[in-house]
Design an enzyme around this catalytic site. Structure first.
Site, PDB file in Angstrom:
ATOM      1  N   PRO A  23       0.825  -1.214   0.000  1.00 49.08           N
ATOM      2  CA  PRO A  23       0.000   0.000   0.000  1.00 49.08           C
ATOM      3  C   PRO A  23       0.855   1.258   0.000  1.00 49.08           C
ATOM      4  CG  PRO A  23      -0.767  -1.569   1.645  1.00 49.08           C
ATOM      5  CD  PRO A  23       0.559  -2.069   1.168  1.00 49.08           C
ATOM      6  N   TYR A 181      -0.504   4.064  13.227  1.00 51.16           N
ATOM      7  CA  TYR A 181      -1.921   4.388  13.076  1.00 51.16           C
ATOM      8  C   TYR A 181      -2.734   3.707  14.183  1.00 51.16           C
ATOM      9  CZ  TYR A 181      -0.146   6.467   8.846  1.00 51.16           C
ATOM     10  OH  TYR A 181       0.572   7.235   7.979  1.00 51.16           O
ATOM     11  N   ARG A 322       8.323   1.755  -3.255  1.00 48.30           N
ATOM     12  CA  ARG A 322       8.977   2.753  -4.111  1.00 48.30           C
ATOM     13  C   ARG A 322       9.533   2.153  -5.399  1.00 48.30           C
ATOM     14  NH1 ARG A 322       9.853   4.430   1.146  1.00 48.30           N
ATOM     15  NH2 ARG A 322       9.416   6.628   1.553  1.00 48.30           N
TER      16      ARG A 322
END
Length: 357
Positions: A23, A181, A322
């Site tokens: 993700p 998170y 990336r």
């Protein structure tokens, strides 16, 4: 055939290879709606040979977004907007996955494209953030501690998001419990100072994640359920590999099928030395615990490196981020690097470009 380009089955869902797309937030949505950017961005990786393509962190409620520009899956309009994107991924031979997420105290932040850092104020489209405890991330506004009824509602939000995701055509559902998170905030004693059944002991700090795993499994019985962990906070007194392996085992008992292992993101004072494959030892430690198949991620940039990780037994799957942005045909290139024909990866429209030696 290389191990990298051998198929893998998870809960009856077959991925054509073990080089997957992790993700990656795009900060390009409005009101949580994915759009043409997300469609082309994600479909190109499937054309490039990925085994599984996983969307960016997709919020299960409006206040769960990292930024106002994040995607969501909290309503049916978003479900319908995701449907052609999932279909495009599948039609190109990859498995379509979505990451279900809530940012907690790291929500309502400025998109990196703005050049600004910190919490977006309500006057500019931001909102009050929530967390296990009223403990702020460095430089962000203090969150409000969640009440028990709100925690129950969060579990329902993840279940509803899972049901919508399946209706949209996703067969992999990844629960985001990493990178500082909300679910990671509950897991770590550095951010969770609660004294009720959701704080204190490891069992209590893991309670919300485990409830969500059960709820997502119940809402999507045929989907493959992944959990993404940061295996270490890289800070004294924080979450660590031993706790990760224990909780991964509990999650597997409740229906999780696969563990995607990353690191960090919880506190600004973390200390992580990066370099090629720097997070692979974390994946290896979780895999050695025998909790289930594991994915490694972090500066994995070519076919030989990825193949060596798999052959060493450190991971079952390679996820990259990336490198897919640098080369959306990463899998096609990696197959060539390994001398693996992998002809089935090449879209017929591109076969004329396949190297012959």
């Amino acid at each position: 055939m290389s191990q990298l380009f051998s198929p893998i089955d998870i809960r009856g869902i077959r991925a054509r290879n073990r080089l997957w797309v992790a993700p990656m937030c795009q900060y390009s949505a409005e009101e949580g709606m994915p759009n043409d950017w997300h469609h082309v961005h994600l479909a190109q990786f499937a054309s490039g040979g990925a085994g599984v393509v996983i969307t960016e962190a997709t919020a299960v409620s409006p206040e769960g977004r990292i930024s106002p520009e994040d995607t969501g899956i909290w309503n049916d309009a978003q479900r319908d907007a995701w449907r052609p994107i999932a279909a495009a991924i599948r039609s190109r031979g990859a498995v379509a996955g979505i990451q279900l997420a809530h940012a907690g105290r790291k929500a309502s932040t400025w998109s990196p494209f703005t050049g600004r850092r910190g919490t977006v104020p309500a006057s500019e489209g931001g909102w009050q953030t929530v967390a296990p405890s009223a403990v702020a991330y460095d430089g962000f506004e203090e969150p409000r501690a969640l009440e028990i009824a709100e925690i129950d509602a969060l579990v329902a939000d993840f279940a509803a998001g899972a049901a919508r995701a399946v209706a949209a055509g996703f067969t992999v559902l990844e629960i985001h419990a990493a990178h500082g998170y909300l679910l990671h905030q509950f897991l770590s004693p550095l951010s969770n100072t609660r004294t009720d059944e959701y704080g204190g002991s490891l069992e209590n700090r893991a309670r919300l994640l485990l409830r969500i795993v059960e709820a997502v499994r119940g809402a999507a019985p045929d989907a493959a359920v992944f959990v993404r962990f940061s295996a270490t906070d890289a800070a004294e007194g924080g979450w660590d590999v031993a706790q990760t392996t224990t909780v991964a085992g509990w999650a597997a008992q409740r229906g999780a099928d696969f563990f995607d292992i990353s690191s960090g993101g919880l506190v600004a004072h973390q200390r992580i030395a990066t370099g090629p494959g720097y997070q692979v030892p974390l994946a290896a430690a979780v895999r050695a615990a025998g909790v289930g198949p594991v994915g490694a991620v972090g500066e994995i940039v070519d076919g030989p490196q990825a193949e060596a990780i798999l052959r060493s037994g450190d991971a079952d799957v390679i996820l990259a981020g990336r490198e897919w942005l640098r080369d959306p045909h990463f899998a096609l290139r990696a197959a060539t690097e390994l001398g693996d024909a992998a002809t089935d990866l090449w879209p017929v429209q591109y076969v004329r470009a396949r190297p012959t030696r």
